[in-house]
Design a protein around this motif. Structure first.
Motif, PDB file in Angstrom:
ATOM      1  N   LEU A 166     -31.995 -92.440  43.834  1.00 26.49           N
ATOM      2  CA  LEU A 166     -33.511 -92.331  43.627  1.00 26.49           C
ATOM      3  C   LEU A 166     -34.292 -92.576  45.019  1.00 26.49           C
ATOM      4  O   LEU A 166     -33.961 -93.566  45.741  1.00 26.49           O
ATOM      5  CB  LEU A 166     -33.934 -93.106  42.767  1.00 26.49           C
ATOM      6  CG  LEU A 166     -35.402 -93.421  42.358  1.00 26.49           C
ATOM      7  CD1 LEU A 166     -36.211 -92.025  41.894  1.00 26.49           C
ATOM      8  CD2 LEU A 166     -35.896 -94.450  41.523  1.00 26.49           C
ATOM      9  N   PHE A 167     -35.111 -91.563  45.555  1.00 25.34           N
ATOM     10  CA  PHE A 167     -35.742 -91.730  46.575  1.00 25.34           C
ATOM     11  C   PHE A 167     -37.326 -92.107  46.421  1.00 25.34           C
ATOM     12  O   PHE A 167     -38.144 -91.604  45.577  1.00 25.34           O
ATOM     13  CB  PHE A 167     -35.611 -90.802  47.830  1.00 25.34           C
ATOM     14  CG  PHE A 167     -34.406 -90.224  48.084  1.00 25.34           C
ATOM     15  CD1 PHE A 167     -33.624 -90.586  49.138  1.00 25.34           C
ATOM     16  CD2 PHE A 167     -33.444 -89.385  47.151  1.00 25.34           C
ATOM     17  CE1 PHE A 167     -32.336 -90.223  49.481  1.00 25.34           C
ATOM     18  CE2 PHE A 167     -32.376 -88.958  47.504  1.00 25.34           C
ATOM     19  CZ  PHE A 167     -31.693 -89.471  48.696  1.00 25.34           C
ATOM     20  N   GLN A 168     -37.577 -93.355  47.123  1.00 21.02           N
ATOM     21  CA  GLN A 168     -39.076 -94.005  46.691  1.00 21.02           C
ATOM     22  C   GLN A 168     -39.884 -93.918  48.003  1.00 21.02           C
ATOM     23  O   GLN A 168     -39.339 -94.154  49.110  1.00 21.02           O
ATOM     24  CB  GLN A 168     -39.000 -95.223  46.211  1.00 21.02           C
ATOM     25  CG  GLN A 168     -38.259 -95.200  44.678  1.00 21.02           C
ATOM     26  CD  GLN A 168     -38.010 -96.736  44.432  1.00 21.02           C
ATOM     27  OE1 GLN A 168     -37.802 -97.674  45.148  1.00 21.02           O
ATOM     28  NE2 GLN A 168     -38.098 -96.976  42.911  1.00 21.02           N
ATOM     29  N   SER A 169     -41.076 -94.264  47.856  1.00 21.39           N
ATOM     30  CA  SER A 169     -42.072 -94.481  48.920  1.00 21.39           C
ATOM     31  C   SER A 169     -43.202 -95.210  48.135  1.00 21.39           C
ATOM     32  O   SER A 169     -43.700 -95.108  47.020  1.00 21.39           O
ATOM     33  CB  SER A 169     -42.752 -93.172  49.470  1.00 21.39           C
ATOM     34  OG  SER A 169     -43.791 -93.489  50.426  1.00 21.39           O
ATOM     35  N   GLY A 170     -43.106 -96.626  48.805  1.00 22.35           N
ATOM     36  CA  GLY A 170     -44.298 -97.555  48.183  1.00 22.35           C
ATOM     37  C   GLY A 170     -43.725 -97.869  46.764  1.00 22.35           C
ATOM     38  O   GLY A 170     -44.688 -98.288  45.943  1.00 22.35           O
ATOM     39  N   TRP A 171     -42.330 -97.821  46.489  1.00 17.33           N
ATOM     40  CA  TRP A 171     -41.924 -98.163  45.045  1.00 17.33           C
ATOM     41  C   TRP A 171     -42.176 -97.363  44.150  1.00 17.33           C
ATOM     42  O   TRP A 171     -42.067 -97.373  42.836  1.00 17.33           O
ATOM     43  CB  TRP A 171     -42.144 -99.735  44.878  1.00 17.33           C
ATOM     44  CG  TRP A 171     -41.947-100.783  45.890  1.00 17.33           C
ATOM     45  CD1 TRP A 171     -42.807-101.457  46.791  1.00 17.33           C
ATOM     46  CD2 TRP A 171     -40.667-101.305  46.280  1.00 17.33           C
ATOM     47  NE1 TRP A 171     -42.280-102.440  47.381  1.00 17.33           N
ATOM     48  CE2 TRP A 171     -40.736-102.146  47.571  1.00 17.33           C
ATOM     49  CE3 TRP A 171     -39.087-100.833  46.193  1.00 17.33           C
ATOM     50  CZ2 TRP A 171     -39.743-102.647  48.119  1.00 17.33           C
ATOM     51  CZ3 TRP A 171     -38.259-101.368  46.703  1.00 17.33           C
ATOM     52  CH2 TRP A 171     -38.776-102.405  47.817  1.00 17.33           C
ATOM     53  N   SER A 190     -41.260 -85.421  42.348  1.00 25.08           N
ATOM     54  CA  SER A 190     -42.558 -85.977  41.391  1.00 25.08           C
ATOM     55  C   SER A 190     -43.375 -86.213  42.452  1.00 25.08           C
ATOM     56  O   SER A 190     -43.309 -86.433  43.533  1.00 25.08           O
ATOM     57  CB  SER A 190     -41.866 -87.568  40.901  1.00 25.08           C
ATOM     58  OG  SER A 190     -42.985 -88.040  40.124  1.00 25.08           O
ATOM     59  N   ASP A 191     -44.780 -85.972  41.768  1.00 23.27           N
ATOM     60  CA  ASP A 191     -45.968 -86.245  42.547  1.00 23.27           C
ATOM     61  C   ASP A 191     -46.350 -87.696  42.444  1.00 23.27           C
ATOM     62  O   ASP A 191     -47.567 -88.121  42.789  1.00 23.27           O
ATOM     63  CB  ASP A 191     -46.910 -85.235  41.994  1.00 23.27           C
ATOM     64  CG  ASP A 191     -47.401 -85.570  40.931  1.00 23.27           C
ATOM     65  OD1 ASP A 191     -46.479 -85.953  39.924  1.00 23.27           O
ATOM     66  OD2 ASP A 191     -48.003 -84.452  40.033  1.00 23.27           O
ATOM     67  N   GLY A 192     -45.460 -88.570  41.856  1.00 19.68           N
ATOM     68  CA  GLY A 192     -45.906 -89.686  41.458  1.00 19.68           C
ATOM     69  C   GLY A 192     -46.193 -89.913  40.181  1.00 19.68           C
ATOM     70  O   GLY A 192     -46.358 -91.252  39.629  1.00 19.68           O
TER      71      GLY A 192
END
Length: 430
Positions: A166-171, A190-192
């Motif tokens: 899983l790759f995250q940005s800002g959790w 995902s768009d978030g």
């Protein structure tokens, strides 16, 4: 005054004590044993025979012989006999056998560094938690080989569970790849808020599916792409120019040979053969119903060497399990009608015009053809008088030309009469 020290139980010198050196030496011997403590072995119950002066051994439970009743104590061999020391909680000792540091905790000598097995969690540069039991805060993490290679394994309990990266940005997760809820490899983004599957690889067939489609900004190459415009290897992708699609038509040699179905350029000056007589250049369409089944060819003329071979003319032929049939050219090039009659032009160059008109009793009636003929040479005009005729009537034509003909109907005395006349003109339009 007490006789020993409170922590190491070192003997004190007493007032008026005789032979004080004995007590002093005994204290030094104890200090020599327990300061920078080094233990040769742990949990022995019988005294070993191969000991040297100064060796210290941690006695285990159920001690026997000279060690009987000394369970849990330290045995110091002074060269002539054993001295016993009661260790205290928190003492540190060097394990000479394993070359590791131990600490006495709860009556047990434990490694100072616990065994790195079944740890509840491990944090490197950050804290682990109940879910992320291994947590690393670092600019990079290196996993390298110990020998030939290295594998990173992500295992799950059941097919419906998830084993993924899983790759995250800002959790917040934005990309994930792996076995998400199944056994096919998938990649989703995902768009978030919502997840969209972009790629799926079937575990059974290895077939890659792109549910959202694909946009290619570069050229395709490799064994799955055509090697040439006439490459008909099953399963390969067509390229621009394949069989003239989006590019020049590939040249054909002998048109009677077994050809790969497709479009070809027919040019006798470039070595093409087997086409219709008089055709110099054109476009050849070769079609096949299936392996060992019927074949058809359609050739549209670009240029010819005979008067009856004209640009745009279409020739066709077919075969089923044998030789090719003769080329035929009989399709209609034009069919039209108007006030001056109807015209039918064939691709072989023939033209037929027909009309019904009423002749005049005072002069010739001129019929202008719906389409002109190439010339009056070879033009045939036939006529028939229509309606009831009480006396013999004789139709005739004069002034026959490429664009018109003069018509009249005569009675038996040779005088012109008004009559209904059906007329047909046949000739060539090319």
């Amino acid at each position: 005054m007490p006789s020993t020290s409170p922590r190491l139980a070192l003997p004190y010198l007493q007032p008026a004590q005789a032979q004080k050196h004995v007590t002093h030496n005994e204290a030094l011997q104890l200090l020599d044993a327990v300061v920078q403590l080094r233990i040769q072995d742990f949990d022995l119950t019988l005294p070993p025979s191969d000991v040297l002066p100064g060796d210290v051994i941690a006695i285990g439970a159920g001690a026997q012989g000279d060690w009987a009743g000394q369970d849990g104590r330290l045995a110091l061999w002074d060269g002539t006999g054993w001295q016993f020391i009661a260790p205290a909680e928190g003492w540190l000792a060097w394990d000479a056998a394993t070359r590791a540091l131990r600490v006495l905790s709860g009556g047990v000598w434990l490694p100072c560094v616990p065994a790195l097995q079944n740890l509840p969690g491990l944090g490197v540069g950050t804290a682990s938690d109940e879910v992320n039991r291994l947590a690393v805060a670092s600019e990079a993490t290196l996993l390298t080989h110990a020998g030939a290679g290295h594998q990173l394994k992500v295992n799950k309990a059941a097919a419906s569970d998830t084993a993924s990266l899983l790759f995250q940005s800002g959790w917040t997760g934005h990309a994930e790849m792996g076995l998400a809820g199944g056994l096919d490899f998938a990649l989703r983004v995902s768009d978030g808020t919502a997840w969209t599957e972009a790629l799926r690889v079937s575990r059974a067939s290895g077939v890659v599916t792109l549910p959202q489609g694909a946009v290619l900004d570069g050229p395709l190459a490799g064994a799955a792409v055509q090697a040439s415009p006439t490459d008909a290897t099953p399963g390969r992708l067509l390229t621009a120019g394949a069989y003239g699609l989006g590019g020049p038509l590939p040249a054909v040699g002998d048109a009677t040979a077994s050809l790969v179905p497709g479009l070809y350029a027919y040019d006798t000056a470039a070595g093409s053969s087997g086409g219709p007589a008089g055709v110099l250049r054109g476009a050849l369409l070769h079609a096949r119903r299936g392996a060992s089944l019927g074949e058809t060819q359609l050739l549209v003329v670009e240029a010819g060497s005979a008067p009856n071979v004209t640009p745009g003319q279409t020739h066709g032929r077919a075969r089923t399990g044998g030789a090719w049939s003769a080329w035929t050219c009989g399709s209609v090039a034009q069919s039209d009608s108007g006030a001056s009659g109807r015209v039918l032009r064939g691709q072989d160059g023939t033209q037929t015009c027909w009309h019904t008109l009423t002749t005049s009793a005072t002069g010739e009636t001129v019929w202008t053809f719906p389409q002109p003929f190439a010339s009056a040479a070879g033009l045939v005009v036939t006529m028939g008088v229509g309606g009831a005729t009480p006396a013999p009537l004789f139709p005739r034509h004069t002034a026959k030309g490429a664009t018109s003909v003069a018509l009249s109907v005569l009675d038996s005395a040779g005088a012109r009469v008004s009559a209904t006349l059906d007329v047909i003109a046949m000739g060539r339009w090319t």
